[in-house]
Design a protein around this motif. Structure first.
Motif, PDB file in Angstrom:
ATOM      1  N   ALA A 147      -2.915   2.086  28.570  1.00 48.96           N
ATOM      2  CA  ALA A 147      -3.640   2.450  27.340  1.00 48.96           C
ATOM      3  C   ALA A 147      -2.674   2.974  26.291  1.00 48.96           C
ATOM      4  CB  ALA A 147      -4.715   3.491  27.649  1.00 48.96           C
ATOM      5  N   LEU A 148      -1.690   3.760  26.708  1.00 44.89           N
ATOM      6  CA  LEU A 148      -0.697   4.293  25.778  1.00 44.89           C
ATOM      7  C   LEU A 148       0.151   3.175  25.179  1.00 44.89           C
ATOM      8  CD1 LEU A 148       0.548   6.909  24.586  1.00 44.89           C
ATOM      9  CD2 LEU A 148       2.125   6.904  26.532  1.00 44.89           C
ATOM     10  N   THR A 149       0.362   2.111  25.934  1.00 45.25           N
ATOM     11  CA  THR A 149       1.101   0.952  25.436  1.00 45.25           C
ATOM     12  C   THR A 149       0.394   0.332  24.233  1.00 45.25           C
ATOM     13  OG1 THR A 149       2.019   0.465  27.625  1.00 45.25           O
ATOM     14  CG2 THR A 149       1.908  -1.363  26.068  1.00 45.25           C
ATOM     15  N   ALA A 150      -0.945   0.408  24.217  1.00 45.18           N
ATOM     16  CA  ALA A 150      -1.738  -0.165  23.122  1.00 45.18           C
ATOM     17  C   ALA A 150      -2.149   0.881  22.102  1.00 45.18           C
ATOM     18  CB  ALA A 150      -2.987  -0.835  23.695  1.00 45.18           C
ATOM     19  N   ALA A 151      -1.483   2.034  22.117  1.00 44.49           N
ATOM     20  CA  ALA A 151      -1.964   3.186  21.351  1.00 44.49           C
ATOM     21  C   ALA A 151      -1.289   3.360  20.000  1.00 44.49           C
ATOM     22  CB  ALA A 151      -1.751   4.468  22.158  1.00 44.49           C
ATOM     23  N   SER A 152      -2.053   3.976  19.094  1.00 45.97           N
ATOM     24  CA  SER A 152      -1.518   4.667  17.915  1.00 45.97           C
ATOM     25  C   SER A 152      -1.830   6.131  18.181  1.00 45.97           C
ATOM     26  CB  SER A 152      -2.188   4.186  16.634  1.00 45.97           C
ATOM     27  OG  SER A 152      -2.014   2.803  16.455  1.00 45.97           O
ATOM     28  N   HIS A 153      -0.982   6.771  18.973  1.00 44.53           N
ATOM     29  CA  HIS A 153      -1.348   8.077  19.515  1.00 44.53           C
ATOM     30  C   HIS A 153      -1.143   9.203  18.504  1.00 44.53           C
ATOM     31  CE1 HIS A 153       2.813   9.431  20.111  1.00 44.53           C
ATOM     32  NE2 HIS A 153       3.095   8.291  20.728  1.00 44.53           N
ATOM     33  N   SER A 154      -1.782  10.334  18.793  1.00 44.69           N
ATOM     34  CA  SER A 154      -1.752  11.480  17.888  1.00 44.69           C
ATOM     35  C   SER A 154      -0.536  12.370  18.083  1.00 44.69           C
ATOM     36  CB  SER A 154      -3.019  12.321  18.076  1.00 44.69           C
ATOM     37  OG  SER A 154      -4.156  11.613  17.620  1.00 44.69           O
ATOM     38  N   GLY A 155       0.243  12.127  19.122  1.00 40.04           N
ATOM     39  CA  GLY A 155       1.391  12.985  19.384  1.00 40.04           C
ATOM     40  C   GLY A 155       1.042  14.207  20.203  1.00 40.04           C
ATOM     41  N   GLU A 156      -0.052  14.127  20.971  1.00 43.82           N
ATOM     42  CA  GLU A 156      -0.413  15.219  21.870  1.00 43.82           C
ATOM     43  C   GLU A 156       0.573  15.274  23.039  1.00 43.82           C
ATOM     44  OE1 GLU A 156      -4.545  14.783  22.960  1.00 43.82           O
ATOM     45  OE2 GLU A 156      -5.035  14.094  20.931  1.00 43.82           O
ATOM     46  N   ALA A 157       0.547  16.389  23.755  1.00 40.69           N
ATOM     47  CA  ALA A 157       1.486  16.575  24.869  1.00 40.69           C
ATOM     48  C   ALA A 157       1.374  15.444  25.877  1.00 40.69           C
ATOM     49  CB  ALA A 157       1.238  17.928  25.533  1.00 40.69           C
ATOM     50  N   ARG A 158       0.154  15.008  26.183  1.00 37.65           N
ATOM     51  CA  ARG A 158      -0.015  13.941  27.167  1.00 37.65           C
ATOM     52  C   ARG A 158       0.549  12.614  26.674  1.00 37.65           C
ATOM     53  NH1 ARG A 158      -6.572  13.124  27.121  1.00 37.65           N
ATOM     54  NH2 ARG A 158      -6.890  13.405  24.881  1.00 37.65           N
ATOM     55  N   HIS A 159       0.499  12.389  25.357  1.00 40.31           N
ATOM     56  CA  HIS A 159       1.066  11.155  24.818  1.00 40.31           C
ATOM     57  C   HIS A 159       2.591  11.154  24.952  1.00 40.31           C
ATOM     58  CE1 HIS A 159      -2.732  11.338  22.150  1.00 40.31           C
ATOM     59  NE2 HIS A 159      -2.952  10.535  23.167  1.00 40.31           N
ATOM     60  N   LEU A 160       3.204  12.267  24.599  1.00 42.15           N
ATOM     61  CA  LEU A 160       4.657  12.351  24.695  1.00 42.15           C
ATOM     62  C   LEU A 160       5.100  12.288  26.154  1.00 42.15           C
ATOM     63  CD1 LEU A 160       5.425  15.116  22.035  1.00 42.15           C
ATOM     64  CD2 LEU A 160       4.960  12.682  21.725  1.00 42.15           C
ATOM     65  N   ALA A 161       4.364  12.964  27.034  1.00 39.38           N
ATOM     66  CA  ALA A 161       4.702  12.921  28.459  1.00 39.38           C
ATOM     67  C   ALA A 161       4.557  11.503  29.008  1.00 39.38           C
ATOM     68  CB  ALA A 161       3.810  13.883  29.235  1.00 39.38           C
ATOM     69  N   GLY A 162       3.517  10.798  28.563  1.00 37.03           N
ATOM     70  CA  GLY A 162       3.319   9.430  29.022  1.00 37.03           C
ATOM     71  C   GLY A 162       4.441   8.510  28.586  1.00 37.03           C
ATOM     72  N   ALA A 163       4.876   8.631  27.337  1.00 33.91           N
ATOM     73  CA  ALA A 163       5.982   7.799  26.845  1.00 33.91           C
ATOM     74  C   ALA A 163       7.268   8.113  27.606  1.00 33.91           C
ATOM     75  CB  ALA A 163       6.174   8.013  25.352  1.00 33.91           C
ATOM     76  N   ARG A 164       7.512   9.398  27.870  1.00 32.52           N
ATOM     77  CA  ARG A 164       8.693   9.767  28.662  1.00 32.52           C
ATOM     78  C   ARG A 164       8.616   9.175  30.071  1.00 32.52           C
ATOM     79  NH1 ARG A 164       7.794  15.125  26.424  1.00 32.52           N
ATOM     80  NH2 ARG A 164       9.326  15.585  24.785  1.00 32.52           N
ATOM     81  N   HIS A 165       7.413   9.184  30.637  1.00 25.92           N
ATOM     82  CA  HIS A 165       7.224   8.642  31.985  1.00 25.92           C
ATOM     83  C   HIS A 165       7.556   7.156  32.023  1.00 25.92           C
ATOM     84  CE1 HIS A 165       4.353   8.323  35.718  1.00 25.92           C
ATOM     85  NE2 HIS A 165       5.570   7.893  35.959  1.00 25.92           N
ATOM     86  N   ILE A 166       7.075   6.418  31.033  1.00 28.89           N
ATOM     87  CA  ILE A 166       7.384   4.981  30.981  1.00 28.89           C
ATOM     88  C   ILE A 166       8.897   4.771  30.891  1.00 28.89           C
ATOM     89  CG2 ILE A 166       7.108   2.862  29.629  1.00 28.89           C
ATOM     90  CD1 ILE A 166       4.352   3.958  28.746  1.00 28.89           C
ATOM     91  N   LEU A 167       9.540   5.546  30.039  1.00 22.91           N
ATOM     92  CA  LEU A 167      10.994   5.414  29.895  1.00 22.91           C
ATOM     93  C   LEU A 167      11.714   5.751  31.197  1.00 22.91           C
ATOM     94  CD1 LEU A 167      11.362   7.021  26.359  1.00 22.91           C
ATOM     95  CD2 LEU A 167      11.842   4.627  26.939  1.00 22.91           C
TER      96      LEU A 167
END
Length: 338
Positions: free
Chosen positions: A90-110
């Motif tokens: 879902a985050l891959t298809a997101a225009s996220h708000s920059g919440e903690a979970r969004h940043l953590a998710g992007a770090r996890h993918i990396l």
């Protein structure tokens, strides 16, 4: 292109024409009983069989879908070898708000790709969400590639490129094999060749299609079998709408309100949404005004048969004068007709 049953590929029409779109009035800003402002645009409503049940404006002109194309790009990434599901897809298809979970998710993918945020080529930016941006600034932080609202997509692009052994430094180049693969998926699902390629605000390639083509593509995702790349993206976004946008974002609230709805917004007044049976709507507000996007989308969804009481919280926004409600912004013209 035709072929045998084993090798046949879906038909792809020629690219939509690049012209000044013939937009029409779609929304009125009414203050004190008078029309104070008019938002023009185009809208299309597709039936479950893919036929055009309603249209207003110019649904065939080439335009840039902006972030409304992200679910289709996510399908392209899965086809190219991305291995993600659930909230990270879902985050891959997101225009996220920059919440903690969004940043953590992007770090996890990396991390799963063996990379850090230094590998991202998303343009440094502040968080998209107003609350998150204010907190970011209170902490004395500046623009960040990770905070940029497309960082989930960029992280997934890097993960896919790493899995395929493709170069990482130039993964945003339109001629990169990753971007060519995504472009092929866009052409297939929209049913038309890409009219033009430019660069989106985040730095990734942006493909021009028609509003009709974009809506057709999202309808296919919404109606796809769950074990297909299309169905996997649709399921992930439906199950994790806040991960694909943000807490209390209107597109997340809309998906929660309408069971089974797949919805995605985009900058410059773009909105698409599709039901599991393939009924779908596409909206483009001509002036890019975000305030008209959801009221027009709600009126279009009503034409898809979504109950008015479900859409009531999205169908209009108040116009304020002196701290009081003195009018409303609502869909207008043929869109609200019989």
């Amino acid at each position: 292109m035709n072929g045998t049953a084993e090798t046949a590929t879906p038909a792809v029409a020629t690219a939509p024409p690049a012209r000044e779109p013939a937009h029409v009035p779609l929304a009125h800003v009414v203050r004190g009983g008078l029309i104070e402002g008019v938002h023009h645009g185009s809208v299309v409503v597709l039936g479950a069989d893919g036929s055009v049940e309603f249209q207003a404006g110019d649904i065939e002109a080439a335009f840039y879908p902006r972030s409304a194309l992200k679910p289709v790009q996510a399908v392209g990434l899965l086809r190219a070898g991305l291995r993600l599901d659930g909230e990270l897809l879902a985050l891959t298809a997101a225009s996220h708000s920059g919440e903690a979970r969004h940043l953590a998710g992007a770090r996890h993918i990396l991390r799963r790709a063996g990379l850090t945020e230094d590998a991202l080529r998303s343009v440094p930016d502040l968080p998209y969400g107003a609350e998150q941006r204010e907190e970011w600034l209170r902490r004395g932080l500046g623009p960040s590639r990770l905070a940029q609202n497309c960082s989930g997509k960029h992280a997934a692009m890097l993960m896919t490129a790493r899995a395929r052994g493709w170069p990482l430094r130039d993964y945003t180049d339109p001629d990169h094999p990753l971007q060519r693969a995504i472009a092929g998926t866009v052409a297939e699902l929209t049913g038309q060749e890409i009219a033009q390629v430019t660069i989106d605000g985040c730095g990734a390639p942006l493909f021009a299609v028609s509003l009709h083509g974009l809506t057709r593509a999202v309808a296919q995702l919404a109606a796809a079998a769950p074990d297909t790349p299309e169905g996997r993206v649709a399921h992930a976004v439906r199950e994790h709408p806040e991960m694909a946008s943000g807490t209390d974002r209107d597109v997340a609230r809309l998906m929660r309100a309408v069971p089974g709805l797949l919805a995605k917004d985009g900058f410059e007044g773009v909105q698409v949404a599709a039901l599991p049976d393939g009924r779908a709507i596409g909206v483009k507000i001509a002036d890019g005004g975000d305030r008209a996007r959801m009221p027009v989308a709600a009126a279009a969804l009503a034409r898809c048969g979504v109950a008015p009481e479900v859409l009531a919280g999205f169908a209009s926004t108040p116009v304020i004068g002196g701290g009081m409600t003195v009018g409303t912004l609502r869909a207008a013209g043929a869109l609200v007709g019989p």
